[in-house]
Design an enzyme around this catalytic site. Structure first.
Site, PDB file in Angstrom:
ATOM      1  N   HIS A  51       0.825  -1.209   0.000  1.00 12.46           N
ATOM      2  CA  HIS A  51       0.000   0.000   0.000  1.00 12.46           C
ATOM      3  C   HIS A  51       0.861   1.261   0.000  1.00 12.46           C
ATOM      4  O   HIS A  51       0.456   2.291  -0.543  1.00 12.46           O
ATOM      5  CB  HIS A  51      -0.947  -0.004   1.200  1.00 12.46           C
ATOM      6  CG  HIS A  51      -2.074  -0.981   1.064  1.00 12.46           C
ATOM      7  ND1 HIS A  51      -3.175  -0.976   1.890  1.00 12.46           N
ATOM      8  CD2 HIS A  51      -2.277  -2.001   0.187  1.00 12.46           C
ATOM      9  CE1 HIS A  51      -4.007  -1.950   1.536  1.00 12.46           C
ATOM     10  NE2 HIS A  51      -3.477  -2.582   0.500  1.00 12.46           N
ATOM     11  N   ASP A  52       2.041   1.189   0.597  1.00 13.36           N
ATOM     12  CA  ASP A  52       2.954   2.326   0.574  1.00 13.36           C
ATOM     13  C   ASP A  52       3.457   2.569  -0.845  1.00 13.36           C
ATOM     14  O   ASP A  52       3.419   3.692  -1.346  1.00 13.36           O
ATOM     15  CB  ASP A  52       4.133   2.073   1.520  1.00 13.36           C
ATOM     16  CG  ASP A  52       5.117   3.236   1.535  1.00 13.36           C
ATOM     17  OD1 ASP A  52       4.657   4.394   1.655  1.00 13.36           O
ATOM     18  OD2 ASP A  52       6.331   3.008   1.424  1.00 13.36           O
ATOM     19  N   PRO A 142      -5.796  -0.881  -5.547  1.00 13.76           N
ATOM     20  CA  PRO A 142      -6.744  -1.857  -6.100  1.00 13.76           C
ATOM     21  C   PRO A 142      -7.786  -2.249  -5.050  1.00 13.76           C
ATOM     22  O   PRO A 142      -7.458  -2.435  -3.876  1.00 13.76           O
ATOM     23  CB  PRO A 142      -5.847  -3.051  -6.460  1.00 13.76           C
ATOM     24  CG  PRO A 142      -4.485  -2.454  -6.643  1.00 13.76           C
ATOM     25  CD  PRO A 142      -4.401  -1.331  -5.652  1.00 13.76           C
TER      26      PRO A 142
END
EC number: 1.11.1.7
Length: 307
Positions: A51-52, A142
């Site tokens: 996610h980073d 996503p």
């Protein structure tokens, strides 16, 4: 096992060998000690790195505290932030101002896989930390209902191909998800009831775990029967109609991704590929998305705040 990997924009294996020779071992021992008391940090740290990287590149922007930062966005309510903070505290004591939070994240993600599979890869380091963190920027991550075409576009934007997509989603071999993210598939997905791509015998098992008006926060294993082992059972489950998230099950129902799942499963007639090897390769590719190196960004003294 993956030492021949292409190294990206200014990162290299062993970046801290002279400036902080114990950097990797400090991160590893920190992850190990937290994992012993809470195994849920392993999937958390993997997801955190992913996610980073998908928001502003791999720059630890996900770690910054404050109102409306990335950390406050729903997808980033993840276990494991305390592990990164702990590792940073120890690294600052050993080598002040040297090791970036972004590198700690990349190393901790790798070490999480080592603890759940025994497999490893070399992590290029040398990233620097970003100064911008906005919850609104996480909208590009996503989503759990997303089509394969949309997922492929998001991955391609970062130089990741369809095999990288299937491989990295395979991280769901460990970890859990909340009923509220998939229970819509169990009841009124179509006029006739449940999502037809779910195995009918499995539907009743999931309905027992996630009753129609039950607690949406209840957690369910993403990889039924093998939730704490990093292995290919996740792909076997997809083949058997036992993918929990709609976006996961689509890896099997979509014609462009199914052959890659089959290759990981060693289906006869297709060239077999080794999930553990490919996962290391794809993680290195992902870990070089938009990295800041040289004089860009900063080396945060505390991972939760810019200097």
């Amino acid at each position: 096992m993956a030492s021949t990997l292409v190294q990206g924009q200014g990162t290299r294996v062993g970046f801290y060998s002279a400036t902080c020779p114990n950097a990797e071992s400090i991160v590893k021992s920190t992850v190990q000690s937290h994992f012993r008391s809470n195994p849920a940090i392993a999937p958390g740290l993997l997801r955190m790195h992913f996610h980073d990287c998908f928001v502003h590149g791999c720059d630890a922007s996900i770690l910054i505290d404050g109102p409306n930062t990335e950390k406050t966005a729903p997808p980033n309510r993840i276990q494991g932030y305390n592990v990164i903070d702990d590792a940073k505290t120890q690294l600052e004591a050993a080598c002040p101002g040297v090791v970036s939070c972004a590198d700690i994240l990349a190393l901790a993600a790798r070490d999480s896989v080592v603890l759940t599979s025994g497999r490893s890869w070399q992590v290029p380091t040398g990233r620097r930390d970003g100064r911008v963190s906005l919850a609104s920027d996480t909208s590009n991550l996503p989503g759990f209902t997303e089509s394969i075409d949309s997922q492929k576009r998001k991955f391609a934007d970062f130089g990741l191909n369809t095999q990288d997509l299937v491989t990295l989603v395979g991280a769901h071999t460990i970890g859990t998800t909340a009923c509220q993210l998939f229970s819509y598939r169990l009841y009124n997905f179509t006029a006739n009831g449940p999502d037809p791509t779910i195995d009918s015998r499995f539907v009743s098992q999931l309905q027992a775990l996630c009753p129609q008006n039950g607690n949406g926060g209840s957690r369910v294993d993403l990889d039924t029967g093998s939730a704490n082992r990093f292995d290919t059972t996740f792909f076997t489950n997809l083949r058997n109609g036992r993918g929990i998230l709609e976006s996961d099950q689509k890896l099997w129902t979509d014609a462009s991704t199914r052959p890659i799942v089959q290759q990981f499963l060693g289906v006869r007639g297709l060239r077999a590929i080794n999930f553990n090897v490919e996962f290391g390769r794809s993680m290195v590719k992902m870990g070089n998305i938009g990295v800041k190196t040289g004089t860009e960004g900063e080396i945060r003294r505390v991972c939760t705040a810019i200097n």
